[in-house]
Design an enzyme around this catalytic site. Structure first.
Site, PDB file in Angstrom:
ATOM      1  N   ARG A  28       9.452  -5.109  -8.460  1.00 55.85           N
ATOM      2  CA  ARG A  28      10.603  -4.607  -7.867  1.00 55.85           C
ATOM      3  C   ARG A  28      10.387  -3.264  -7.155  1.00 55.85           C
ATOM      4  NH1 ARG A  28      15.553  -6.498 -10.567  1.00 55.85           N
ATOM      5  NH2 ARG A  28      15.236  -8.690 -10.942  1.00 55.85           N
ATOM      6  N   ARG A  32      16.436  -1.060  -4.877  1.00 55.68           N
ATOM      7  CA  ARG A  32      17.470   0.328  -4.925  1.00 55.68           C
ATOM      8  C   ARG A  32      16.960   1.476  -5.000  1.00 55.68           C
ATOM      9  NH1 ARG A  32      21.710  -2.641  -8.371  1.00 55.68           N
ATOM     10  NH2 ARG A  32      20.031  -3.672  -9.289  1.00 55.68           N
ATOM     11  N   ARG A  41      20.273  -3.004   3.325  1.00 52.27           N
ATOM     12  CA  ARG A  41      21.054  -3.795   2.588  1.00 52.27           C
ATOM     13  C   ARG A  41      22.581  -3.707   2.920  1.00 52.27           C
ATOM     14  NH1 ARG A  41      20.243  -6.375  -1.736  1.00 52.27           N
ATOM     15  NH2 ARG A  41      22.279  -7.020  -0.794  1.00 52.27           N
ATOM     16  N   ASP A  77      14.159 -13.898  -4.487  1.00 57.96           N
ATOM     17  CA  ASP A  77      14.628 -13.806  -5.794  1.00 57.96           C
ATOM     18  C   ASP A  77      14.482 -15.112  -6.497  1.00 57.96           C
ATOM     19  OD1 ASP A  77      16.487 -11.771  -7.493  1.00 57.96           O
ATOM     20  OD2 ASP A  77      16.992 -14.106  -8.106  1.00 57.96           O
ATOM     21  N   TYR A 152      19.364 -18.840 -16.662  1.00 60.06           N
ATOM     22  CA  TYR A 152      20.228 -18.730 -15.727  1.00 60.06           C
ATOM     23  C   TYR A 152      21.294 -20.006 -15.681  1.00 60.06           C
ATOM     24  CZ  TYR A 152      18.545 -14.161 -14.719  1.00 60.06           C
ATOM     25  OH  TYR A 152      17.990 -12.824 -14.926  1.00 60.06           O
TER      26      TYR A 152
HETATM   27  O1  CP3 Z   1       9.837  -5.803  -5.194  1.00 61.30           O
HETATM   28  C1  CP3 Z   1      10.148  -7.072  -5.873  1.00 61.30           C
HETATM   29  O2  CP3 Z   1       9.523  -7.026  -6.919  1.00 61.30           O
HETATM   30  C2  CP3 Z   1      10.478  -8.226  -4.991  1.00 61.30           C
HETATM   31  C3  CP3 Z   1      11.763  -8.668  -5.200  1.00 61.30           C
HETATM   32  C4  CP3 Z   1      12.446  -9.437  -6.633  1.00 61.30           C
HETATM   33  C5  CP3 Z   1      13.679  -9.586  -6.725  1.00 61.30           C
HETATM   34  N1  CP3 Z   1      14.074 -10.182  -7.605  1.00 61.30           N
HETATM   35  C6  CP3 Z   1      14.542  -8.663  -5.871  1.00 61.30           C
HETATM   36  C7  CP3 Z   1      16.065  -8.589  -6.381  1.00 61.30           C
HETATM   37  C8  CP3 Z   1      11.549 -10.154  -7.311  1.00 61.30           C
HETATM   38  C9  CP3 Z   1      10.164 -10.160  -7.848  1.00 61.30           C
HETATM   39  C10 CP3 Z   1      12.845 -10.772  -8.320  1.00 61.30           C
HETATM   40  C11 CP3 Z   1      12.737 -11.861  -9.143  1.00 61.30           C
HETATM   41  C12 CP3 Z   1      13.667 -11.739 -10.405  1.00 61.30           C
HETATM   42  N2  CP3 Z   1      14.805 -11.998 -10.138  1.00 61.30           N
HETATM   43  C13 CP3 Z   1      13.396 -11.817 -11.783  1.00 61.30           C
HETATM   44  C14 CP3 Z   1      12.075 -11.701 -12.391  1.00 61.30           C
HETATM   45  C15 CP3 Z   1      11.784 -10.464 -12.400  1.00 61.30           C
HETATM   46  C16 CP3 Z   1      12.417  -9.536 -13.612  1.00 61.30           C
HETATM   47  O3  CP3 Z   1      12.967  -8.478 -13.136  1.00 61.30           O
HETATM   48  O4  CP3 Z   1      12.028  -9.922 -14.577  1.00 61.30           O
HETATM   49  C17 CP3 Z   1      14.780 -11.940 -12.331  1.00 61.30           C
HETATM   50  C18 CP3 Z   1      14.889 -12.111 -13.968  1.00 61.30           C
HETATM   51  C19 CP3 Z   1      15.733 -12.098 -11.376  1.00 61.30           C
HETATM   52  C20 CP3 Z   1      17.094 -12.277 -11.428  1.00 61.30           C
HETATM   53  C21 CP3 Z   1      17.751 -11.217 -10.994  1.00 61.30           C
HETATM   54  N3  CP3 Z   1      18.212 -10.939  -9.399  1.00 61.30           N
HETATM   55  C22 CP3 Z   1      18.480 -10.150 -11.638  1.00 61.30           C
HETATM   56  C23 CP3 Z   1      18.366  -9.795 -12.930  1.00 61.30           C
HETATM   57  C24 CP3 Z   1      18.777  -8.996 -10.807  1.00 61.30           C
HETATM   58  C25 CP3 Z   1      19.427  -7.851 -10.535  1.00 61.30           C
HETATM   59  C26 CP3 Z   1      20.826  -7.521 -10.696  1.00 61.30           C
HETATM   60  C27 CP3 Z   1      21.506  -6.120 -10.511  1.00 61.30           C
HETATM   61  O5  CP3 Z   1      22.117  -6.186  -9.554  1.00 61.30           O
HETATM   62  O6  CP3 Z   1      20.979  -5.200 -11.228  1.00 61.30           O
HETATM   63  C28 CP3 Z   1      19.014  -9.785  -9.495  1.00 61.30           C
HETATM   64  C29 CP3 Z   1      19.122  -9.105  -8.021  1.00 61.30           C
HETATM   65  C30 CP3 Z   1      18.024  -8.643  -7.324  1.00 61.30           C
HETATM   66  N4  CP3 Z   1      16.869  -9.140  -7.016  1.00 61.30           N
HETATM   67  C31 CP3 Z   1      17.996  -7.463  -6.581  1.00 61.30           C
HETATM   68  C32 CP3 Z   1      16.702  -7.343  -6.098  1.00 61.30           C
HETATM   69  C33 CP3 Z   1      16.091  -6.285  -5.128  1.00 61.30           C
HETATM   70  C34 CP3 Z   1      18.939  -6.280  -6.693  1.00 61.30           C
HETATM   71  C35 CP3 Z   1      20.114  -6.871  -5.772  1.00 61.30           C
HETATM   72  C36 CP3 Z   1      20.447  -5.682  -4.798  1.00 61.30           C
HETATM   73  O7  CP3 Z   1      19.722  -4.881  -4.359  1.00 61.30           O
HETATM   74  O8  CP3 Z   1      21.694  -5.827  -4.239  1.00 61.30           O
END
Ligand code: CP3
Length: 341
Positions: A28, A32, A41, A77, A152
Site C-alpha cells: 500500500r 492515502r 483521486r 485492487d 469478500y
Molecule cells: O500500493 C499498493 O500496495 C497497491 C495497491 C493495492 C490496493 N489494494 C489499493 C487500494 C493493493 C495491493 C490492494 C490489495 C487489496 N485490496 C488487498 C490485499 C492487501 C491487504 O491489504 O491485505 C485487500 C484485502 C483489498 C481489499 C480492499 N480494497 C480494502 C480492505 C480496501 C480499503 C478500504 C478503505 O477505504 O479503507 C480497499 C480499497 C483500496 N485498495 C484503497 C487502495 C489505495 C483505498 C481506496 C481509496 O484510496 O479510495
C-alpha cells in the site's frame, strides 16, 4: 547501458542471490498517506481509477519517486478481476469491497466465468506504460488468493470472523472446492495478464487466511493457491497473509519463492518456521511510523538484523501503510534500510 530489472536488488533477493543492499518496498505504498495521491483521486471512484491507465501509471509511480523504493507495486485492487467478469461490486471508501449479491449456492458459480486478457485491456496498457517508465525498477503485479477473494464474495464485504466463509468451507466442502477452483482460474489469468505485459514479479495476497487452522489450510485452501502459484512460475512469487504465524511453513509449500511475514512473528523465528529454500519479506509493524524517531530506527535495524537469518530478505511492513502515516517517516525507513546495519 541502463541495468535491467533482472539485476535489481529486489529480484536478486527474491532469487536468494547476493544483494548490494537490502531491498525495500511497502505494501500500500501508493495510497492515502500521499497528498499527491489524494489530489489525483479527487472526484474518481476507486474502481474507475483502476480502469484508467494514465491514473494507474501515475499513482504507481508516485511512491517510487517520493521514497526511492526498490520496487513498484501495480496500483489496482484484488476485486478488479471479479468486477471485470461482471460481478456486481463496489469499493466503498473507508469500508472496502462490497458485493451486491453474496455467493450462496451452486448456481452462483455461473457468475464466476474465466477471465481473459480482453476483459482487462486497461491492465495490460497500464503495465506496459509502467514498465517503460520504470526502466531498471521492477514492477510487482498482484492478485488476491482464492480464500481471501472467497471471503469478500461469501460475506458480501469485509468481515472480522469470516463466519459465513468458514461455514461454507466446513459445511459444504464440494461447493467450497468448486468456488476456490473458479477463483484460482480467475486469479491466475489476472496475474498472467500482468506478467505478459511485463511485470517482473507477483505477490499473491491471502490477507485473511490467518483465520484458518493449519490442517484445514492444507486440505481446503492450499491446493488452490498452489495451482495459482504453479501457473506463474516464470517470475518470482511472493505469498503474503496477515496473522499467518501458524501457516508460514505451509504457505511457503504452496509454491512461493518469498514468504511475506506480518509483524506478529519475529523475522528470525519466521525464517525457521518457513524452512530453507525461501526468501522472506517483512515485517516492520506499520504503526511504528507513529513512534519517536529513535524507536523507529531501532526497530528497523532489529528487522534488518533478524533478516540476516534468511537466504534472501526483502524489507517491508508487516501489512499495508496506514493512511495516517507521515510519508517522511517512510522515507526515513528507506534511508535506514539502504544504509544497512
Ligand atoms: O500500493 C499498493 O500496495 C497497491 C495497491 C493495492 C490496493 N489494494 C489499493 C487500494 C493493493 C495491493 C490492494 C490489495 C487489496 N485490496 C488487498 C490485499 C492487501 C491487504 O491489504 O491485505 C485487500 C484485502 C483489498 C481489499 C480492499 N480494497 C480494502 C480492505 C480496501 C480499503 C478500504 C478503505 O477505504 O479503507 C480497499 C480499497 C483500496 N485498495 C484503497 C487502495 C489505495 C483505498 C481506496 C481509496 O484510496 O479510495
Amino acid at each position: 547501458m541502463t541495468p535491467a530489472p533482472a539485476e535489481s536488488a529486489f529480484l536478486s533477493a527474491c532469487r536468494r542471490e547476493p544483494v548490494p543492499h537490502t531491498p525495500v518496498w511497502f505494501m500500500r505504498q501508493a495510497g492515502r498517506a500521499l497528498p499527491e495521491y489524494r489530489r489525483l483521486r479527487e472526484g474518481n471512484q476507486m474502481l474507475d481509477a483502476c480502469a484508467t491507465p494514465d491514473l494507474v501509471t501515475e499513482i504507481t509511480l508516485q511512491p517510487v519517486r517520493r521514497y526511492g523504493v526498490d520496487a513498484a507495486i501495480f496500483f489496482s485492487d484484488i476485486v478488479v478481476p471479479l468486477k471485470a467478469i461482471g460481478v456486481d461490486l463496489d469499493i466503498v471508501p473507508g469500508v472496502g469491497p462490497v458485493v451486491a449479491a453474496p455467493f450462496r449456492t451452486t448456481r452462483d458459480l455461473d457468475r464466476l466465468r474465466a477471465l481473459t486478457p480482453d476483459d482487462v485491456p486497461y491492465i495490460t496498457e497500464a503495465v506496459c506504460n509502467l514498465v517503460a517508465e520504470l526502466g531498471p525498477i521492477p514492477l510487482i503485479g498482484f492478485a488476491g488468493a482464492p480464500f481471501t477473494l472467497a471471503s469478500y464474495l461469501v460475506e458480501g464485504g469485509p468481515s472480522k470472523n469470516h463466519a459465513a466463509t468458514k461455514a461454507l468451507m466446513y459445511g459444504e466442502p464440494e461447493l467450497w472446492a468448486a468456488l476456490l477452483d473458479r477463483l484460482a482460474t480467475i486469479t491466475l489469468s489476472f496475474l498472467r495478464a500482468q506478467i505478459d505485459a511485463g511485470a517482473s514479479a507477483v505477490q499473491l495476497f491471502d490477507s485473511w487466511v490467518g483465520a484458518v487452522p493449519a490442517a484445514d489450510y492444507r486440505a481446503l485452501v492450499q491446493p488452490h493457491s498452489a495451482r495459482v502459484l504453479a501457473a506463474v512460475s516464470d517470475v518470482p512469487r511472493i505469498h503474503f497473509g496477515v496473522g499467518t504465524g501458524e501457516l508460514l511453513h505451509d504457505m511457503g509449500q504452496a509454491g512461493a519463492d518469498v514468504v511475506g511475514v506480518d509483524w506478529r512473528v519475529p523475522l528470525s523465528q519466521a525464517v525457521s518456521r518457513i524452512g530453507p529454500g525461501k526468501a522472506v519479506q517483512g515485517n516492520l509493524d506499520p504503526t511504528l511510523v507513529f513512534a519517536p524517531d529513535d524507536v523507529l530506527a531501532r526497530k528497523v535495524r532489529e528487522t534488518l538484523e533478524q533478516g540476516k537469518a534468511a537466504e534472501g530478505h526483502i524489507f517491508n511492513l508487516g501489512h499495508g501503510v496506514l493512511p495516517e502515516t507521515d510519508p517522511d517517516a517512510l522515507l526515513r525507513v528507506v534511508e535506514l534500510v539502504h544504509a544497512g546495519l
